[in-house]
Design an enzyme around this catalytic site. Structure first.
Site, PDB file in Angstrom:
ATOM      1  N   ASN A  62       0.843  -1.203   0.000  1.00 17.54           N
ATOM      2  CA  ASN A  62       0.000   0.000   0.000  1.00 17.54           C
ATOM      3  C   ASN A  62       0.875   1.248   0.000  1.00 17.54           C
ATOM      4  O   ASN A  62       1.973   1.258   0.567  1.00 17.54           O
ATOM      5  CB  ASN A  62      -0.989  -0.002   1.182  1.00 17.54           C
ATOM      6  CG  ASN A  62      -0.357  -0.257   2.526  1.00 17.54           C
ATOM      7  OD1 ASN A  62       0.666  -0.925   2.624  1.00 17.54           O
ATOM      8  ND2 ASN A  62      -0.956   0.269   3.572  1.00 17.54           N
ATOM      9  N   GLU A  64       0.490   5.222   0.811  1.00 14.90           N
ATOM     10  CA  GLU A  64      -0.407   6.218   1.413  1.00 14.90           C
ATOM     11  C   GLU A  64      -0.047   7.644   0.998  1.00 14.90           C
ATOM     12  O   GLU A  64       0.963   7.883   0.335  1.00 14.90           O
ATOM     13  CB  GLU A  64      -0.389   6.046   2.933  1.00 14.90           C
ATOM     14  CG  GLU A  64      -0.928   4.674   3.333  1.00 14.90           C
ATOM     15  CD  GLU A  64      -1.119   4.503   4.823  1.00 14.90           C
ATOM     16  OE1 GLU A  64      -0.601   5.318   5.612  1.00 14.90           O
ATOM     17  OE2 GLU A  64      -1.805   3.530   5.197  1.00 14.90           O
ATOM     18  N   CYS A  73      -4.510   1.121  -1.908  1.00 15.31           N
ATOM     19  CA  CYS A  73      -4.323  -0.200  -1.298  1.00 15.31           C
ATOM     20  C   CYS A  73      -3.358  -1.042  -2.141  1.00 15.31           C
ATOM     21  O   CYS A  73      -3.263  -0.864  -3.366  1.00 15.31           O
ATOM     22  CB  CYS A  73      -5.642  -0.952  -1.230  1.00 15.31           C
ATOM     23  SG  CYS A  73      -6.866  -0.209  -0.154  1.00 15.31           S
ATOM     24  N   GLU A  75      -3.573  -4.180  -3.083  1.00 17.97           N
ATOM     25  CA  GLU A  75      -4.210  -5.016  -4.120  1.00 17.97           C
ATOM     26  C   GLU A  75      -4.563  -4.199  -5.348  1.00 17.97           C
ATOM     27  O   GLU A  75      -4.404  -4.645  -6.486  1.00 17.97           O
ATOM     28  CB  GLU A  75      -5.537  -5.622  -3.625  1.00 17.97           C
ATOM     29  CG  GLU A  75      -5.536  -6.375  -2.367  1.00 17.97           C
ATOM     30  CD  GLU A  75      -5.777  -5.495  -1.155  1.00 17.97           C
ATOM     31  OE1 GLU A  75      -5.020  -4.527  -0.970  1.00 17.97           O
ATOM     32  OE2 GLU A  75      -6.707  -5.788  -0.403  1.00 17.97           O
ATOM     33  N   CYS A 112     -10.863  -4.045   0.910  1.00 17.23           N
ATOM     34  CA  CYS A 112     -11.915  -3.041   1.054  1.00 17.23           C
ATOM     35  C   CYS A 112     -12.864  -3.117  -0.142  1.00 17.23           C
ATOM     36  O   CYS A 112     -12.621  -3.836  -1.114  1.00 17.23           O
ATOM     37  CB  CYS A 112     -11.303  -1.647   1.174  1.00 17.23           C
ATOM     38  SG  CYS A 112     -10.715  -0.977  -0.393  1.00 17.23           S
TER      39      CYS A 112
HETATM   40  N1  THU Z   1      -5.154  -1.501   2.910  1.00 21.20           N
HETATM   41  C1  THU Z   1      -4.674  -2.250   1.870  1.00 21.20           C
HETATM   42  O1  THU Z   1      -3.676  -1.904   1.223  1.00 21.20           O
HETATM   43  N2  THU Z   1      -5.322  -3.395   1.571  1.00 21.20           N
HETATM   44  C2  THU Z   1      -6.353  -3.916   2.298  1.00 21.20           C
HETATM   45  O2  THU Z   1      -6.853  -4.985   1.971  1.00 21.20           O
HETATM   46  C3  THU Z   1      -6.854  -3.205   3.472  1.00 21.20           C
HETATM   47  C4  THU Z   1      -6.323  -1.840   3.670  1.00 21.20           C
HETATM   48  C5  THU Z   1      -4.407  -0.299   3.280  1.00 21.20           C
HETATM   49  C6  THU Z   1      -5.064   1.013   3.026  1.00 21.20           C
HETATM   50  C7  THU Z   1      -4.357   1.894   4.015  1.00 21.20           C
HETATM   51  O3  THU Z   1      -3.099   2.299   3.467  1.00 21.20           O
HETATM   52  C8  THU Z   1      -4.061   0.992   5.187  1.00 21.20           C
HETATM   53  O4  THU Z   1      -4.139  -0.329   4.666  1.00 21.20           O
HETATM   54  C9  THU Z   1      -5.026   1.136   6.344  1.00 21.20           C
HETATM   55  O5  THU Z   1      -6.320   1.035   5.949  1.00 21.20           O
END
Ligand code: THU
Length: 160
Positions: A62, A64, A73, A75, A112
Site C-alpha cells: 500500500n 499512502e 491499497c 491489491e 476493502c
Molecule cells: N489496505 C490495503 O492496502 N489493503 C487492504 O486490503 C486493506 C487496507 C491499506 C489502506 C491503508 O493504506 C491501510 O491499509 C489502512 O487502511
C-alpha cells in the site's frame, strides 16, 4: 411480506501445511513486499502478490498519502499495474497479508470495497476467477475461489 433472497458464502480456511506450494510461495512474496509498504499514516503495512497465468509473479504494497483518500491499497495498485503492463496475461491468484509496523504477528486483513470491485473487474476483463489467498493472524489462510464470495450481488452489467 416481500420475497426473501438469501446471499451466503462459504470460505475455506487452510493450515499452512495444507496449501499448495505455489500458494505458499505467493504468500511469502506478499509478506516480503509488505515490509516496504509506504504507510506512515496508518502504520498498517499490506503486501499483495499476484500470480499471472504465465507464472509471472507481481508484487505491491500500500502507498499512502498525507491527503488520506489519495492513498492506494496494495491489491488495487497491483491489479492496475498488472493490467497496464501485462494486458494479455490474466491474473490467476492474489495473496494478501498485513502487519502493523513494529509488531511481530501478522494482522487480520480483508480487501476493502474498492479493491473488491477492482478484483471483480479483473475477473470480468479476463473472464477468469481469481483465487484469493488471505493470511489470517493465527497463520491459517483463507482460500477463496473468486470475488463472488466477498462481493455478491455486485454491479457488473450496464445493460442488465
Ligand atoms: N489496505 C490495503 O492496502 N489493503 C487492504 O486490503 C486493506 C487496507 C491499506 C489502506 C491503508 O493504506 C491501510 O491499509 C489502512 O487502511
Amino acid at each position: 411480506m416481500g420475497k426473501k433472497i438469501k446471499i451466503s458464502a462459504e470460505l475455506e480456511e487452510l493450515a499452512w501445511e495444507e496449501l499448495e506450494n505455489e500458494d505458499q510461495e505467493l504468500i511469502l512474496e506478499a509478506k516480503s513486499i509488505s515490509k516496504d509498504a509506504y504507510a506512515p499514516y496508518s502504520n498498517f503495512q499490506v503486501g499483495a502478490a499476484a500470480k499471472l497465468n504465465s507464472g509471472r509473479i507481481l508484487r505491491s504494497s500500500n502507498q499512502e498519502n498525507v491527503s488520506f483518500p489519495v492513498g492506494v491499497c496494495a491489491e488495487r495498485l497491483l491489479l492496475g499495474y498488472a493490467g497496464a503492463n501485462y494486458p494479455e496475461d490474466p491474473v490467476k491468484k492474489l495473496a494478501i497479508v498485513a502487519k502493523r509496523k513494529g509488531e511481530k504477528d501478522w494482522a487480520s486483513v480483508s480487501p476493502c470495497g474498492l479493491c473488491r470491485q477492482t478484483i471483480s473487474e479483473t475477473e470480468m476483463r479476463f473472464n477468469q476467477a481469481i483465487t484469493l489467498l488471505i493470511l489470517r493472524p493465527e497463520g491459517q489462510v483463507l482460500k477463496i475461489p473468486g470475488i463472488q464470495a466477498l462481493l455478491p450481488f455486485k454491479f457488473e452489467d450496464l445493460n442488465g
